[in-house]
Enzyme design. Structure first.
Site, short mmCIF file in Angstrom:
data_model
loop_
_atom_site.label_atom_id
_atom_site.label_comp_id
_atom_site.label_asym_id
_atom_site.label_seq_id
_atom_site.Cartn_x
_atom_site.Cartn_y
_atom_site.Cartn_z
N GLY A 1 16.02 -4.23 15.93
CA GLY A 1 15.58 -5.36 15.20
C GLY A 1 15.82 -7.02 16.08
O GLY A 1 14.79 -8.07 15.72
N SER B 165 17.82 -12.87 3.14
CA SER B 165 18.90 -12.02 2.81
C SER B 165 19.08 -11.04 1.87
O SER B 165 19.80 -11.87 1.17
CB SER B 165 19.94 -11.18 4.01
OG SER B 165 18.01 -11.27 5.09
N HIS C 140 22.29 -9.60 11.40
CA HIS C 140 21.81 -10.90 12.11
C HIS C 140 22.14 -11.79 12.65
O HIS C 140 22.23 -12.68 13.36
CB HIS C 140 21.66 -11.36 10.53
CG HIS C 140 20.22 -11.47 9.83
ND1 HIS C 140 18.70 -10.92 10.73
CD2 HIS C 140 20.10 -10.70 9.02
CE1 HIS C 140 17.26 -10.16 10.11
NE2 HIS C 140 18.65 -10.26 8.44
N GLY D 87 21.36 4.28 15.73
CA GLY D 87 21.40 3.99 16.01
C GLY D 87 20.99 3.25 17.52
O GLY D 87 21.28 2.97 18.74
#
Length: 496
Positions: free
Chosen positions: A323, A348, A435, A319
């Site tokens: 990133g 990915s 992303h 949480g």
């Protein structure tokens, strides 16, 4: 012991740790989960023991069979926790007492630890009467000169003693590490026992403050880093398992970079790390990047930085997001070192694709026109093709040639899954959600990007490039906030 022997020993040990970890949730099931299993096997619900609250247990004299701590020990544990936040003791003394409780916790069984979590969650709550009074005063003050003061009093009234307790635990040197590990211990039990949610939410809030990216250091991890740090890399790699000492050395070679975020209170423990390959084109598959025998790429020709693995290391910090900031800081660092770099992209996995396809293949088939459906039917040997026939053919993805209708259909489905499938306005795939939330766009699908058993199982071997266009990150975020996933023209061309 030479480097090769040391790394091989570490790889074997950590591989064993991962296997053991996968068994723990079932082996250490709490009473509520055990009750669920009994129901599943046909046992009578009436036969299951009632779960007592800590309030009831503290007033009792005898321990029930499923309870770890007796009422007497539970009361003593509560006294020790309350002593930590005693307003008459200093921060130093409170931290010393907290350290003592942490020492008890280290030697406690899992169910004894669970009793401590319950005490922290249920017994350290805000005073309901003070909250009610402050709320009424704030409501009455809205629109008056006293509104700001009333709001402050209301906010203070809602702060639970639990927060103060966590602050005292953070005061001793190993306190941050202790609290992060405590929450990691607790997370598997949240769904089964909602009484723990108050403690979990409080810890997530505190961690989001303590582990703010402004307090974190970005450090490069290289082959010259301390052995203990390389051990962490082996242990926590979550995307592509490290298999040998040569594998580690390849990922830390001259044409690679590995960076991690570190907190000053946990200086030897990366919170998250990213592995980067510096090459002259956008990577289409993971196999060449993990090829231990391949010669390092020529850095003078490198124009692409490929993020091929990002791993969070601390389950207890779930949480708390690092990133976005990690990628930004790494891009800045790489640009300073390699001015020739022009493109920043990921290679990915698509972890949720095959599972989603199993549920949605029928709907995707219905979207095909008659010609495409007929071609697919002939390819799978059944016209019109059913979802099951298509899924069976999809499981042979590694054998399909470039012109195969099944291969083409899988690419259609993957493009739809990544670019169209939403849940609560957000991308369904967890990696895409990460992303795209950082401002990237879906750039390209790669057939057999990951032909490993894991890659075939989770995504029929497909991988995806997410492109970080530094000039369009905000634009892409704005599109995503409107429920529109930013994609390249190539991905749009795959939509049915």
């Amino acid at each position: 012991m030479n480097a090769a022997d040391w790394i091989n020993r570490s790889v074997s040990r950590f591989a064993g740790d991962k296997k053991q970890a996968s068994k723990e949730p079932e082996a250490l099931a709490p009473p509520a989960q055990a009750a669920t299993k009994k129901i599943a096997t046909g046992a009578s619900v009436d036969a299951l023991p009632a779960v007592r609250s800590t309030r009831e247990r503290l007033k009792a004299t005898l321990r029930q069979k499923e309870e770890a701590l007796s009422p007497r020990v539970l009361r003593r544990t509560l006294e020790e926790l309350r002593a930590i936040v005693d307003p008459q003791v200093s921060e130093v003394e409170g931290g010393r007492r907290a350290r003592g409780v942490a020492g008890w916790y280290a030697g406690a069984s899992l169910n004894e630890r669970r009793d401590m979590w319950l005490l922290m969650s249920e017994q350290f709550v805000a005073d309901a009467q003070k909250v009610k009074l402050a709320q009424a005063q704030f409501a009455a003050a809205v629109g008056t000169p006293d509104e700001a003061v009333a709001e402050v009093r209301y906010r203070r009234a809602t702060v639970s003693p639990r927060r103060r307790l966590l602050q005292r635990f953070s005061a001793f040197p190993e306190g941050f590490r202790f609290l992060v590990d405590l929450r990691a211990d607790m997370l598997p039990y949240l769904k089964a026992d909602k009484r723990l949610q108050a403690l979990d939410v409080e810890m997530e809030y505190m961690f989001s403050t303590w582990f703010d990216v402004g307090f974190l250091d970005l450090r490069r991890i290289s082959w010259d880093s301390p052995a203990s740090l390389i051990e962490k890399l082996i242990k926590y790699e979550a995307v592509h398992d490290i298999k040998s000492w040569a594998d580690v050395k390849n990922r830390l070679d001259s044409d690679r970079r590995c960076y991690g975020f570190f907190h000053p209170r946990m200086p030897d423990e990366p919170l998250i790390f990213v592995e980067v390959a510096l090459i002259d084109e956008m990577a289409a598959g993971i196999t060449p990047l993990l090829d231990e025998s391949a010669a390092p790429a020529d850095l003078a020709k490198a124009t692409n930085a490929i993020f091929y693995s990002i791993s969070n290391t601390q389950a207890g910090l779930r949480g708390v997001s690092f990133g976005d900031s990690l990628i930004k800081r790494v891009v800045e660092t790489l640009c300073a070192e390699f001015p020739r770099l022009k493109h920043f992209a990921t290679l990915s996995p698509i972890p949720g694709f095959r599972q989603w396809l199993g549920k949605n293949a029928g709907a995707m088939l219905e979207a095909l026109d008659d010609k495409e459906r007929a071609l697919l039917g002939r390819a799978v040997g059944f016209e019109p093709p059913t979802a099951q026939h298509f899924l069976t053919a999809a499981d042979t993805a590694s054998t399909l040639d470039e012109k195969s209708p099944v291969r083409r259909m899988l690419l259609h489905c993957a493009a739809h899954y990544l670019g169209k499938a939403l849940e609560d306005g957000k991308p369904l795939d967890p990696v895409a959600r990460f992303h795209l939330g950082n401002g990237a766009r879906i750039e390209r699908l790669n057939w057999m990007g990951d032909p490993s058993p894991k890659g075939l199982k989770q995504s029929c071997g497909l991988m995806v490039n997410y492109l970080y266009d530094l000039k369009r990150l905000d634009k892409h975020r704005a599109l995503l906030s409107q429920g529109k996933i930013p994609v390249s023209g190539g991905i749009e061309g795959l939509y049915i």
